[in-house]
Design an enzyme around this catalytic site. Structure first.
Site, PDB file in Angstrom:
ATOM      1  CG  ASP A 136      -0.242   0.013   2.554  1.00 51.18           C
ATOM      2  OD1 ASP A 136       0.993  -0.140   2.589  1.00 51.18           O
ATOM      3  OD2 ASP A 136      -0.936   0.168   3.581  1.00 51.18           O
ATOM      4  CD  GLU A 137       5.536   1.245   3.178  1.00 50.16           C
ATOM      5  OE1 GLU A 137       6.462   2.004   2.900  1.00 50.16           O
ATOM      6  OE2 GLU A 137       5.578   0.393   4.076  1.00 50.16           O
ATOM      7  CE1 TYR A 160       9.542  -2.379   0.104  1.00 49.75           C
ATOM      8  CE2 TYR A 160       7.981  -0.838   1.069  1.00 49.75           C
ATOM      9  CZ  TYR A 160       8.291  -2.112   0.635  1.00 49.75           C
ATOM     10  OH  TYR A 160       7.355  -3.114   0.708  1.00 49.75           O
TER      11      TYR A 160
HETATM   12  P1  NAD Z   1      11.311  -9.907   3.989  1.00 50.89           P
HETATM   13  O1  NAD Z   1      12.361  -8.838   3.914  1.00 50.89           O
HETATM   14  O2  NAD Z   1      11.034 -10.524   5.320  1.00 50.89           O
HETATM   15  O3  NAD Z   1      11.676 -11.102   3.000  1.00 50.89           O
HETATM   16  C1  NAD Z   1      12.181 -10.885   1.711  1.00 50.89           C
HETATM   17  C2  NAD Z   1      12.777 -12.193   1.218  1.00 50.89           C
HETATM   18  O4  NAD Z   1      13.247 -11.982  -0.116  1.00 50.89           O
HETATM   19  C3  NAD Z   1      13.967 -12.671   2.041  1.00 50.89           C
HETATM   20  O5  NAD Z   1      13.844 -14.049   2.294  1.00 50.89           O
HETATM   21  C4  NAD Z   1      15.152 -12.399   1.142  1.00 50.89           C
HETATM   22  O6  NAD Z   1      16.238 -13.307   1.333  1.00 50.89           O
HETATM   23  C5  NAD Z   1      14.535 -12.558  -0.230  1.00 50.89           C
HETATM   24  N1  NAD Z   1      15.247 -11.815  -1.286  1.00 50.89           N
HETATM   25  C6  NAD Z   1      15.701 -10.542  -1.224  1.00 50.89           C
HETATM   26  N2  NAD Z   1      16.311 -10.225  -2.374  1.00 50.89           N
HETATM   27  C7  NAD Z   1      16.218 -11.327  -3.185  1.00 50.89           C
HETATM   28  C8  NAD Z   1      16.632 -11.594  -4.519  1.00 50.89           C
HETATM   29  N3  NAD Z   1      17.284 -10.678  -5.246  1.00 50.89           N
HETATM   30  N4  NAD Z   1      16.361 -12.817  -5.039  1.00 50.89           N
HETATM   31  C9  NAD Z   1      15.719 -13.760  -4.302  1.00 50.89           C
HETATM   32  N5  NAD Z   1      15.319 -13.547  -3.029  1.00 50.89           N
HETATM   33  C10 NAD Z   1      15.549 -12.340  -2.490  1.00 50.89           C
HETATM   34  O7  NAD Z   1      10.004  -9.267   3.367  1.00 50.89           O
HETATM   35  P2  NAD Z   1       8.482  -9.541   3.729  1.00 50.89           P
HETATM   36  O8  NAD Z   1       8.092  -8.644   4.830  1.00 50.89           O
HETATM   37  O9  NAD Z   1       8.246 -10.996   3.848  1.00 50.89           O
HETATM   38  O10 NAD Z   1       7.781  -8.974   2.414  1.00 50.89           O
HETATM   39  C11 NAD Z   1       7.482  -9.836   1.300  1.00 50.89           C
HETATM   40  C12 NAD Z   1       6.881  -9.010   0.180  1.00 50.89           C
HETATM   41  O11 NAD Z   1       5.708  -8.345   0.655  1.00 50.89           O
HETATM   42  C13 NAD Z   1       7.812  -7.907  -0.319  1.00 50.89           C
HETATM   43  O12 NAD Z   1       7.670  -7.821  -1.708  1.00 50.89           O
HETATM   44  C14 NAD Z   1       7.297  -6.656   0.352  1.00 50.89           C
HETATM   45  O13 NAD Z   1       7.557  -5.513  -0.433  1.00 50.89           O
HETATM   46  C15 NAD Z   1       5.803  -6.946   0.418  1.00 50.89           C
HETATM   47  N6  NAD Z   1       5.104  -6.262   1.510  1.00 50.89           N
HETATM   48  C16 NAD Z   1       5.451  -6.485   2.802  1.00 50.89           C
HETATM   49  C17 NAD Z   1       4.748  -5.852   3.825  1.00 50.89           C
HETATM   50  C18 NAD Z   1       5.075  -6.103   5.276  1.00 50.89           C
HETATM   51  O14 NAD Z   1       4.388  -5.542   6.146  1.00 50.89           O
HETATM   52  N7  NAD Z   1       6.047  -6.918   5.617  1.00 50.89           N
HETATM   53  C19 NAD Z   1       3.701  -4.984   3.519  1.00 50.89           C
HETATM   54  C20 NAD Z   1       3.398  -4.754   2.183  1.00 50.89           C
HETATM   55  C21 NAD Z   1       4.092  -5.419   1.182  1.00 50.89           C
HETATM   56  P1  TYD Z   2       8.030  -0.402   9.790  1.00 51.24           P
HETATM   57  O1  TYD Z   2       7.737  -1.589  10.633  1.00 51.24           O
HETATM   58  O2  TYD Z   2       9.445  -0.135   9.389  1.00 51.24           O
HETATM   59  O3  TYD Z   2       7.082  -0.502   8.511  1.00 51.24           O
HETATM   60  P2  TYD Z   2       6.761   0.589   7.365  1.00 51.24           P
HETATM   61  O4  TYD Z   2       7.784   1.645   7.401  1.00 51.24           O
HETATM   62  O5  TYD Z   2       6.819  -0.255   6.148  1.00 51.24           O
HETATM   63  O6  TYD Z   2       5.396   1.101   7.677  1.00 51.24           O
HETATM   64  O7  TYD Z   2       7.515   0.882  10.555  1.00 51.24           O
HETATM   65  C1  TYD Z   2       6.165   0.981  10.990  1.00 51.24           C
HETATM   66  C2  TYD Z   2       6.006   2.324  11.656  1.00 51.24           C
HETATM   67  O8  TYD Z   2       6.773   2.337  12.868  1.00 51.24           O
HETATM   68  C3  TYD Z   2       6.569   3.471  10.824  1.00 51.24           C
HETATM   69  O9  TYD Z   2       5.720   4.619  11.018  1.00 51.24           O
HETATM   70  C4  TYD Z   2       7.931   3.741  11.423  1.00 51.24           C
HETATM   71  C5  TYD Z   2       7.753   3.377  12.878  1.00 51.24           C
HETATM   72  N1  TYD Z   2       8.947   2.856  13.565  1.00 51.24           N
HETATM   73  C6  TYD Z   2       9.380   3.435  14.781  1.00 51.24           C
HETATM   74  O10 TYD Z   2       8.784   4.414  15.287  1.00 51.24           O
HETATM   75  N2  TYD Z   2      10.478   2.904  15.399  1.00 51.24           N
HETATM   76  C7  TYD Z   2      11.163   1.838  14.880  1.00 51.24           C
HETATM   77  O11 TYD Z   2      12.187   1.410  15.466  1.00 51.24           O
HETATM   78  C8  TYD Z   2      10.695   1.249  13.649  1.00 51.24           C
HETATM   79  C9  TYD Z   2      11.399   0.072  13.040  1.00 51.24           C
HETATM   80  C10 TYD Z   2       9.570   1.790  13.044  1.00 51.24           C
END
Ligand code: NAD
Ligand code: TYD
Length: 352
Positions: A136-137, A160
């Protein structure tokens, strides 16, 4: 038997997805391609490492030969692309790798899948689909009212989110130009088991338990829309199976909370259930993130109406499950936060 190429499956959401799918279905085969960056952790998948329907391959989504070889070896029905550099703070200090993995890696996957699945001019293997796990970012930041819809114009702010928006546009371009079968899911902030403690919730749990400072960026009143990871996995499964080709689906559950509320909830739980010495005195207001988005909030009506998805886990339930999971997996936490993590963490917070 449907065969999935799951990229980034050793990360937080990808590993939850693999565990969810193998638990739910007997007739799926999952090939996990992961580079194992600092964020990838095979321990998350220990319980399925010998599962007959699961294969792990270490590799980079940007590596053309490696991905082509996988497409030759397996007759993939679906690609689900989780692989990404995912940490906003890291993208501010080191944007280039975000372009490489998130943009070029996505285009590489699209190209190879397109070549492998193409049966004629603008036609592809029956039922094949590429799903981009997006964020959603890409929609920017909201004011006090309103929600992100699938039609909200893209307005990313951080390196990002700009890399993720760019990837989304390439996925859209493959759909529009080549009629390549795609879907995009844009989810809000996930939380739950196996999340690397660089993100707000696991970081705060880790630091609370370790009696470390809890860094609150700016005034702590930024709002995120929290989605329990299992609900997200369920949405991806539904979109892969039933999503209308070419569509974007927003995945979120009206679970908006200010950061400070999240931190205080974690402190209260640990204080009342584990360690009476922790408290709000551990919170430390630090320099704000550059270009910090104020509020995210998803309107999930489309996926509810079209596919019947809804978030089953209320925040109050999900956060307790999550804290409890980290309490029960102290060894996991200690292992992922030792060595390289320590260096990473110290660098990240050195200037705050
Ligand atoms: P994460 O950072 O925990 O995991 C990313 C994984 O991708 C890792 O296992 C890493 O080793 C692998 N990776 C990185 N670069 C690579 C490459 N070049 N080739 C193959 N593997 C590679 O991320 P996540 O939180 O599990 O997020 C997964 C997806 O969901 C991402 O695309 C992220 O943008 C999206 N997303 C995450 C969130 C969230 O809240 N975590 C929210 C919205 C969207
Ligand atoms: P984050 O978990 O990094 O996710 P995103 O930036 O993708 O939303 O951060 C969530 C919110 O928390 C964001 O507003 C930044 C804030 N934040 C802190 O205040 N302290 C921290 O140490 C971190 C990691 C995030």
């Amino acid at each position: 038997m449907k065969t999935y190429l799951v990229t980034g499956g050793a990360g937080f959401i990808g590993s939850n997805f693999i565990l969810y799918m193998l638990e739910k279905y007997n007739d799926v085969k999952l090939v996990n391609l992961d580079k194992l960056t600092y964020a990838g952790n095979l321990e998350n998948l220990k319980s399925v490492e010998n599962h007959p329907n699961y294969v792990f391959v270490q590799g980079d989504i940007c590596d053309r030969a490696a991905v082509e070889a996988l497409f030759k070896q397996y007759d993939f029905d679906y690609v689900v692309n989780f692989a990404a550099e995912s940490h906003v703070d890291r993208s501010i200090s080191d944007p280039e790798i975000f372009v490489k993995t998130n943009v070029l890696g996505t285009v590489n996957l699209l190209n190879i899948a397109k070549n492998a699945w193409q049966t004629g001019d603008d036609t592809y293997n029956e039922g094949a689909k590429y799903l981009q796990v997006a964020s959603d970012e890409v929609d920017g930041a909201l004011g006090e009212t309103g929600f992100f819809m699938e039609t909200t114009p893209l307005d990313p702010h951080s390196p990002y989110s700009s890399s993720k928006a760019s990837a989304d546009l390439f996925v859209k371009a493959y759909g529009d130009t080549y009629k390549f079968p795609v879907n995009i899911t844009r989810c809000s902030n996930n939380y739950g088991p196996y999340q690397f403690p660089k993100k707000l919730i696991p970081l705060m749990i880790h630091n609370t338990l370790g009696h470390k400072e809890l860094p609150i960026y700016g005034d702590g009143m930024q709002i995120r829309d929290w989605l329990y990871v299992e609900d997200h996995c369920k949405a991806i499964d539904m979109v892969v199976r039933d999503g209308k080709l070419g569509e974007v689906y927003n995945v979120g559950g009206h679970n908006e909370r200010p950061n400070i509320f999240i931190v205080k909830t974690i402190i209260d739980y640990v204080k009342n259930n584990v360690d009476g010495e922790v408290g709000e005195h551990m919170m430390k207001y630090v320099a704000d993130r550059k270009g910090h988005d104020r509020r995210y909030g998803i309107d999930p009506e489309k996926i509810k109406n079209d596919l019947g998805w809804y978030p089953e886990t209320a925040f109050e339930v999900g956060i307790v499950k999550t804290i409890q999971w980290y309490l029960d997996h102290e060894e996991w936490m200690n292992r992922v936060t030792s060595g390289a993590y320590q260096e990473y963490y110290e660098k990240m917070y050195a200037d705050r």
